[in-house]
Enzyme design. Sequence first.
Site: not given
Length: 272
Positions: A115-116
Amino acid sequence: MPAPVDAPGERLQKILAEQGLGSRREIEAWIRIGRVRVNGQVAKLGDRITPLDRVRVDGQEIRRRPRREEDTQIIAYHKPEGEMVTRRDPEGRPTVFRHLPRPKTGRWIAVGRLDINTSGLILFTTDGELANRLMHPSRELEREYAVRILGQVPDGTLDRLTSGIALEDGPAHFDAVSARGGTGANTWYHVVLKEGRNREVRRLWEAADCQVSRLIRVRYGNVELGRRLFPGNWRPLLDDERKLLLSLAGMESQPHKPRLRSAAARAWQGGR
């Protein structure tokens, strides 16, 4: 028409994945929405094809190339926080693909996602079948993460994390948890698990009432991030890494004439 299920041939999504068009999961999604045609007919999941069948994706004919192990490219990339694991982001955020080299053939396929807000190791390959095998739960490839926890970890938490905690998509657990030190309100742990559910590491710690302040993937299967691969940089796998990774995926190297390693691989190994 595509070959019937009981006819000779191989599954359509497997063949297209081997051509480096995408992972099996991606290609199955293309089939569901009608982007793939076989002999002029819209393909269906479960279709099998032979070399005589004509396949088009988005109207473009796909010419099958014989799969050769030496043509498969695999690289390790150190994803920094703030990058998206996608080819295009509607919000214009940076993606991992902007830093990758141009592949010799096909296109890069990410082996799993981060994820970011998570950094660390991502593998990329041009072989969709290899990517599928490396991600599939049946292979039980270990993923190892370094986790920084904000605040104190309550007594008994590590036992809960390894014995199992109920999440909204089913029970989950770490295969191993080890303390790695730290001072003050921040302590580091390494955790190992053999599946890749969405945000699973963070969700497990949160379910145990612990706040993750930093998360880094440091290993995927036998490939380690290492200290020399800095954020935003990539490297080719070393020969031994590659051979063992293919073995773990059930795609052992076939005997072939010795070949020189790429200049990039030689440079990396020489600088270790």
